[in-house]
Enzyme design. Sequence first.
Site, mmCIF file in Angstrom:
data_model
loop_
_atom_site.group_PDB
_atom_site.id
_atom_site.type_symbol
_atom_site.label_atom_id
_atom_site.label_comp_id
_atom_site.label_asym_id
_atom_site.label_seq_id
_atom_site.Cartn_x
_atom_site.Cartn_y
_atom_site.Cartn_z
ATOM 1 N N CYS A 166 27.138 32.711 42.570
ATOM 2 C CA CYS A 166 25.461 32.419 43.235
ATOM 3 C C CYS A 166 25.513 33.717 43.769
ATOM 4 O O CYS A 166 26.363 34.760 44.678
ATOM 5 C CB CYS A 166 25.621 30.886 44.059
ATOM 6 N N CYS A 184 36.539 27.347 55.187
ATOM 7 C CA CYS A 184 37.778 26.369 55.063
ATOM 8 C C CYS A 184 38.693 27.004 54.380
ATOM 9 O O CYS A 184 38.280 26.904 52.657
ATOM 10 C CB CYS A 184 37.234 24.742 54.804
ATOM 11 N N ASP A 195 31.749 50.074 54.078
ATOM 12 C CA ASP A 195 32.111 49.137 54.582
ATOM 13 C C ASP A 195 31.490 47.437 53.476
ATOM 14 O O ASP A 195 30.956 47.593 52.241
ATOM 15 C CB ASP A 195 31.873 48.336 55.852
ATOM 16 N N SER A 204 38.933 44.385 54.619
ATOM 17 C CA SER A 204 38.369 44.200 53.274
ATOM 18 C C SER A 204 37.426 45.702 52.636
ATOM 19 O O SER A 204 37.151 45.598 51.493
ATOM 20 C CB SER A 204 37.104 43.053 53.347
ATOM 21 N N TYR A 233 34.854 39.733 49.589
ATOM 22 C CA TYR A 233 35.360 40.131 51.089
ATOM 23 C C TYR A 233 36.126 39.061 51.097
ATOM 24 O O TYR A 233 36.787 38.832 51.995
ATOM 25 C CB TYR A 233 34.146 39.787 52.000
ATOM 26 N N ASN A 278 36.169 22.051 51.269
ATOM 27 C CA ASN A 278 35.842 23.508 51.628
ATOM 28 C C ASN A 278 34.887 23.401 51.268
ATOM 29 O O ASN A 278 33.895 23.249 49.558
ATOM 30 C CB ASN A 278 36.457 23.996 50.666
ATOM 31 N N GLY A 279 33.359 23.771 51.761
ATOM 32 C CA GLY A 279 32.191 23.447 51.186
ATOM 33 C C GLY A 279 31.302 22.997 52.046
ATOM 34 O O GLY A 279 31.508 23.247 53.179
ATOM 35 N N CYS A 289 23.020 34.788 48.665
ATOM 36 C CA CYS A 289 22.140 35.792 50.187
ATOM 37 C C CYS A 289 21.587 36.801 50.248
ATOM 38 O O CYS A 289 21.054 37.333 50.723
ATOM 39 C CB CYS A 289 23.615 35.922 50.936
ATOM 40 N N GLY A 292 39.820 30.040 57.809
ATOM 41 C CA GLY A 292 39.675 29.348 58.628
ATOM 42 C C GLY A 292 40.920 29.189 59.732
ATOM 43 O O GLY A 292 41.403 28.761 59.586
HETATM 44 S S1 SF4 Z 1 24.509 32.299 49.496
HETATM 45 FE FE1 SF4 Z 1 25.787 33.993 49.599
HETATM 46 S S2 SF4 Z 1 27.328 33.524 50.957
HETATM 47 FE FE2 SF4 Z 1 26.770 31.305 50.070
HETATM 48 S S3 SF4 Z 1 27.296 31.104 48.462
HETATM 49 FE FE3 SF4 Z 1 26.279 32.155 47.604
HETATM 50 S S4 SF4 Z 1 26.828 33.934 47.426
HETATM 51 FE FE4 SF4 Z 1 27.878 33.028 49.027
#
Ligand code: SF4
Length: 498
Positions: free
Chosen positions: A466, A26, A378, A316, A275, A128-129, A469, A53
């Site tokens: 973070c 968002c 990419d 991107s 991205y 947002n989140g 992923c 969004g």
């Molecule tokens: S898991 Fe990946 S997409 Fe989700 S907040 Fe952490 S770095 Fe961002």
Amino acid sequence: MQNEIPYRFVQAPVVKERPDKPEEACGVYAVLASDQPVANLTYFGLYALQHRGQESAGIAVFDGEHKVRLHKDMGLVSQVFDQDMLERMQGQLAIGHNRYSTTGSSKVCNAQPVVLMTRLGPFALAHNGNLVNAPELRQKLADIANELTSTTDSELIAFCLQKAVNEGKDWDGALRSAAGCCRGAFSLVIGTPVGLFALRDGHGIRPLVFGHIGDIEKAQWVVSSESCGLDIIGAKFDGDVNPGEIIHFKPGNSQPQRSQWTSEPVKLCVFEMIYFARPDSRFFGESLYSYRVRIGETLARENPVEADIVIGVPDSGIPAAIGYSQFSGIPFGDGLIKNRYVGRTFIQPTQAMREAGIRVKLNPLPDVLSGKRVVVIDDSIVRGTTSRKLVAALRDAGATEVHMRISSPPVTHPCFYGIDTDTQDQLIAARLTLAEIAEHLGVDSLAYLSKSGMVDAAKDNSSNFCSACFDGAYPIEMEESVSSSKLMLEPAGIAATV
Ligand code: SF4
């Protein structure tokens, strides 16, 4: 509270094919002004944040007499609002929101802002989140379950705030109490009768910045998910709402009140850098364009290849492609043309049309690519379906070799903090080896940016991310049920209609 403009129910288009990129959650936006039409400013701010969004948009305006006018609907900002609508939304404080669904399905009752009444007057909240304790919060709010009108975690935050106010707390205390009930990612803007509040979760997973228009003594304050939302209305960038911080902007007051409501290690989503966020938005004191050029240079240093031309997948992938070209000395070219008007709800072509080679979003330029050894950059590969088609299209356009370079590490884990990724079994890098992915995509070579290359490019802030992923190191613990789906708060059966 006044909601003059009734909701219009619009049939949401059925999305037949999931996009092959993580989708942002968002965008939130707020303006506190005294002599400008804030609904208009908020419209432009949301327009700048449209990339965050595209499913629904909404604005709530306080008219100064404890009334809130709210309009929200499915669609892009430019589809939901027109000049007549904005002119009817007169007031000094506005809260705006663009939505892509991460908890709760794509329907108008889940659009934001959420507007509720309390003993101290109404408030409007935009989020947002994504909360990782939404089922637990819903349980806590069981006594008001029949008042819930949506299936979003954002409405749960709003009801926690309402409860805290109605139990006797002032706005600041109630916000701290509501935030303390939430676990996960939440960047919030809240309009109240005593002014505008901005609040960010302790890890600062989603971005939130603020700025002002005009003379600081009579400043008009603006809060936005990204700094591009300040630029569009000529607001000066003042800084981040810090992770764990709450800021209170009061009408007619030059100095916002800033304080920490919690303190935790900073864990900004690194995908925002790679991205999601716009390249002209500023993170850690520089535009993301500069960061993305730098990771392109690192990608070239880590993964060189002999080739004739470097191209980026628009939009991107372009800055990283420029960086790759600068470091490697291989000329950069525009090999792919993007149709910029294909939204998420665009009706997807049939399988037969796809097989016949329909190219809705990207079209390669044979004049640029024919007879060339091509490096294509990419930003990420999620399932690999789009990349595979892209490689085939580049070869059709005459590329003699296709070397794919990805300006992020392999995506191996799903996100639970406000980004809609696939489940782990859908992520190609969680299932296949590098060689198997290369074969699946049909490329001559494939290489990803290293994790250290990704975070070190942020210089002094390399530990502030973070990157779950990419490595599975989730900064916030989750219950088992959270990992199920964005529809976890929906009544049984609704998933079939989404
Ligand atoms: S898991 Fe990946 S997409 Fe989700 S907040 Fe952490 S770095 Fe961002």
